[in-house]
Design a protein around this motif. Structure first.
Motif, PDB file in Angstrom:
ATOM      1  N   THR A  45       0.632  -1.105   0.069  1.00  0.00           N
ATOM      2  CA  THR A  45       0.086  -0.016  -0.218  1.00  0.00           C
ATOM      3  C   THR A  45       1.042   1.215  -0.041  1.00  0.00           C
ATOM      4  O   THR A  45       2.045   1.108   0.367  1.00  0.00           O
ATOM      5  CB  THR A  45      -0.985  -0.150   1.198  1.00  0.00           C
ATOM      6  OG1 THR A  45      -0.066   0.005   2.211  1.00  0.00           O
ATOM      7  CG2 THR A  45      -1.515  -1.338   1.443  1.00  0.00           C
ATOM      8  N   GLY A  46       0.287   2.429  -0.209  1.00  0.00           N
ATOM      9  CA  GLY A  46       1.028   3.467  -0.372  1.00  0.00           C
ATOM     10  C   GLY A  46       1.516   3.808   1.192  1.00  0.00           C
ATOM     11  O   GLY A  46       2.878   4.480   1.078  1.00  0.00           O
ATOM     12  N   GLY A  47       0.921   3.212   1.921  1.00  0.00           N
ATOM     13  CA  GLY A  47       1.409   3.559   3.530  1.00  0.00           C
ATOM     14  C   GLY A  47       2.456   2.787   3.751  1.00  0.00           C
ATOM     15  O   GLY A  47       3.643   3.163   4.658  1.00  0.00           O
ATOM     16  N   ARG A  88       2.231  -1.336 -11.484  1.00  0.00           N
ATOM     17  CA  ARG A  88       2.205  -1.186 -10.092  1.00  0.00           C
ATOM     18  C   ARG A  88       3.635  -1.205  -9.500  1.00  0.00           C
ATOM     19  O   ARG A  88       4.376  -0.421  -8.722  1.00  0.00           O
ATOM     20  CB  ARG A  88       1.240  -1.990  -9.151  1.00  0.00           C
ATOM     21  CG  ARG A  88      -0.156  -1.524  -9.482  1.00  0.00           C
ATOM     22  CD  ARG A  88      -0.994  -2.228  -8.370  1.00  0.00           C
ATOM     23  NE  ARG A  88      -0.968  -3.632  -8.465  1.00  0.00           N
ATOM     24  CZ  ARG A  88      -1.669  -4.534  -9.008  1.00  0.00           C
ATOM     25  NH1 ARG A  88      -2.285  -4.197  -9.988  1.00  0.00           N
ATOM     26  NH2 ARG A  88      -1.366  -5.742  -8.986  1.00  0.00           N
ATOM     27  N   VAL A  89       4.153  -2.288 -10.023  1.00  0.00           N
ATOM     28  CA  VAL A  89       5.666  -2.506  -9.383  1.00  0.00           C
ATOM     29  C   VAL A  89       6.470  -1.572 -10.054  1.00  0.00           C
ATOM     30  O   VAL A  89       7.404  -1.045  -9.546  1.00  0.00           O
ATOM     31  CB  VAL A  89       6.137  -3.924 -10.067  1.00  0.00           C
ATOM     32  CG1 VAL A  89       7.658  -4.038 -10.035  1.00  0.00           C
ATOM     33  CG2 VAL A  89       5.195  -4.971  -9.181  1.00  0.00           C
ATOM     34  N   ALA A  90       6.265  -0.955 -11.224  1.00  0.00           N
ATOM     35  CA  ALA A  90       7.121   0.035 -11.858  1.00  0.00           C
ATOM     36  C   ALA A  90       7.135   1.435 -11.088  1.00  0.00           C
ATOM     37  O   ALA A  90       8.082   1.979 -10.987  1.00  0.00           O
ATOM     38  CB  ALA A  90       6.731   0.231 -13.379  1.00  0.00           C
ATOM     39  N   ALA A  91       5.914   1.581 -10.759  1.00  0.00           N
ATOM     40  CA  ALA A  91       5.537   2.655  -9.708  1.00  0.00           C
ATOM     41  C   ALA A  91       6.155   2.717  -8.483  1.00  0.00           C
ATOM     42  O   ALA A  91       7.036   3.764  -7.873  1.00  0.00           O
ATOM     43  CB  ALA A  91       4.216   3.210  -9.678  1.00  0.00           C
ATOM     44  N   THR A  92       6.426   1.279  -8.059  1.00  0.00           N
ATOM     45  CA  THR A  92       7.034   1.228  -6.735  1.00  0.00           C
ATOM     46  C   THR A  92       8.393   1.427  -6.878  1.00  0.00           C
ATOM     47  O   THR A  92       9.159   1.776  -5.801  1.00  0.00           O
ATOM     48  CB  THR A  92       6.523  -0.130  -6.154  1.00  0.00           C
ATOM     49  OG1 THR A  92       5.226  -0.078  -5.918  1.00  0.00           O
ATOM     50  CG2 THR A  92       7.248  -0.309  -4.906  1.00  0.00           C
TER      51      THR A  92
END
Length: 276
Positions: A45-47, A88-92
Motif C-alpha cells: 500500500t502507499g502507507g 504497479r511494480v514500476a511505480a513502486t
C-alpha cells in the motif's frame, strides 16, 4: 572493478527492523526488495511504501532492485492483470529509487515442450519490457525452473528476440544447477553480453539442495573470476534459501543469511574482487 553487495532481506525476517539489523551487521548497504511484513512488494500500500522508505533512509540502506514476482504465473493465465501488476511494480520501483526489476518468463504447461510456447512468451515479455521502458526501468530476467527461460539457450533467445534495452539478464547459478546446467561452462558465455545483475546462491547437482556460494556445483568461483576479468561492476544479491526453498521464494533466518554473506565475501577476497 568494484561490485556492490545486496540481498533479499526478507530471507532474514519478515520484520524490516530485523532485516536492517542483519544487513548492518554484515556491512551491506543495499537490499533487493521482495517483501516486508510478509507482504509482497507488488501488493504494498502507499502507507507501507512510505513506512519502509523512511526506515531505509534512516538506516542508510538503498534498494538495488525490486525482486518482483512478475511473470511467475502460468503461461495460460490472463495477461491483462499481469500488465497491471507490472505498472504497479514500476511505480513502486521509482518510489524506492531503483531502475531494476527482477522478472520471470512464465511457467510452461507441465509436460509440454517450451518451444511450443516460444512466440507467446516473447510477445508477453515484449509487453512487459514496453511498460518498463516507459518508466525508465530495466527488467532483469531470472532463469528459473519450469519457466520458459530455464536454460541458457532459451534465456538468450528470449532477450535477443524481444530486442529491447529494457530486458536484460540476471544470473542464478543454483537455479541452473537444478535444471541440469553447468552455470559457467554452459551459461555464462551466452548470457554475459546481457548480464545486468547476479543472484548469489549455489546448489548441489546430485540433490538440488541450495548451499552457500562456493559450496556446491554452481561454478560460482569461475563465474566470479570471469566477471572480474570482464570488468563487471553491478550488484551481487544474496538469495541464500538455506532454511527453506520453494517455488515462490525462500528463507534463511539471520544466521543463515550471515553465513551466506561470509561465503560470498570469502570468494570475493580470494579472487581479489573489491566490494562495498
Amino acid at each position: 572493478m568494484t561490485v556492490t553487495l545486496s540481498g533479499f532481506a526478507d530471507e532474514i525476517s519478515p520484520d524490516p527492523r530485523e532485516q536492517l539489523a542483519t544487513l548492518a551487521a554484515e556491512s551491506i548497504t543495499h537490499l533487493e526488495l521482495r517483501s516486508a511484513w510478509s507482504v509482497n512488494v507488488a501488493d504494498f500500500t502507499g502507507g507501507q511504501i512510505a513506512d519502509l522508505r523512511a526506515r531505509l533512509d534512516d538506516a542508510g540502506v538503498r534498494v538495488s532492485a525490486i525482486g518482483s514476482p512478475i511473470g511467475k504465473i502460468p503461461l495460460g493465465a490472463p495477461l491483462g492483470p499481469e500488465l497491471g501488476r507490472m505498472r504497479r511494480v514500476a511505480a513502486t520501483a521509482r518510489e524506492f529509487g531503483t531502475a531494476i526489476v527482477r522478472v520471470f518468463s512464465f511457467f510452461v504447461p507441465p509436460g509440454e515442450p517450451p518451444e511450443r510456447h516460444r512466440a507467446q512468451v516473447i510477445d508477453r515479455m515484449a509487453a512487459l519490457a514496453e511498460i518498463a521502458a516507459g518508466h525508465g526501468l530495466v527488467l532483469a530476467h531470472e532463469n528459473e525452473k519450469e519457466i520458459f527461460g530455464d536454460t541458457p539457450g532459451r534465456c538468450a533467445d528470449l532477450i535477443t528476440s524481444v530486442n529491447s534495452p529494457a530486458l536484460r539478464a540476471t544470473f542464478d547459478a543454483a537455479n541452473f544447477v537444478q535444471c541440469g546446467v553447468r552455470p559457467f561452462s554452459e551459461a555464462y558465455g551466452l548470457l554475459r553480453p546481457y548480464l545486468l545483475y547476479l543472484q548469489v546462491k549455489d546448489a548441489l547437482a546430485a540433490t538440488g539442495e541450495v548451499v552457500p556460494a562456493g559450496e556446491g556445483d554452481g561454478q560460482v568461483r569461475e563465474t566470479l573470476a570471469a566477471l572480474r576479468d570482464s570488468g563487471f561492476e553491478g550488484f551481487m544479491s544474496l538469495e541464500p534459501h538455506l532454511a527453506r526453498a520453494g517455488r515462490h521464494g525462500g528463507f534463511s533466518g539471520p544466521e543463515g543469511f550471515a553465513r551466506a554473506s561470509r561465503s560470498l565475501k570469502f570468494l570475493l577476497n580470494e579472487l581479489a574482487i573489491p566490494y562495498r
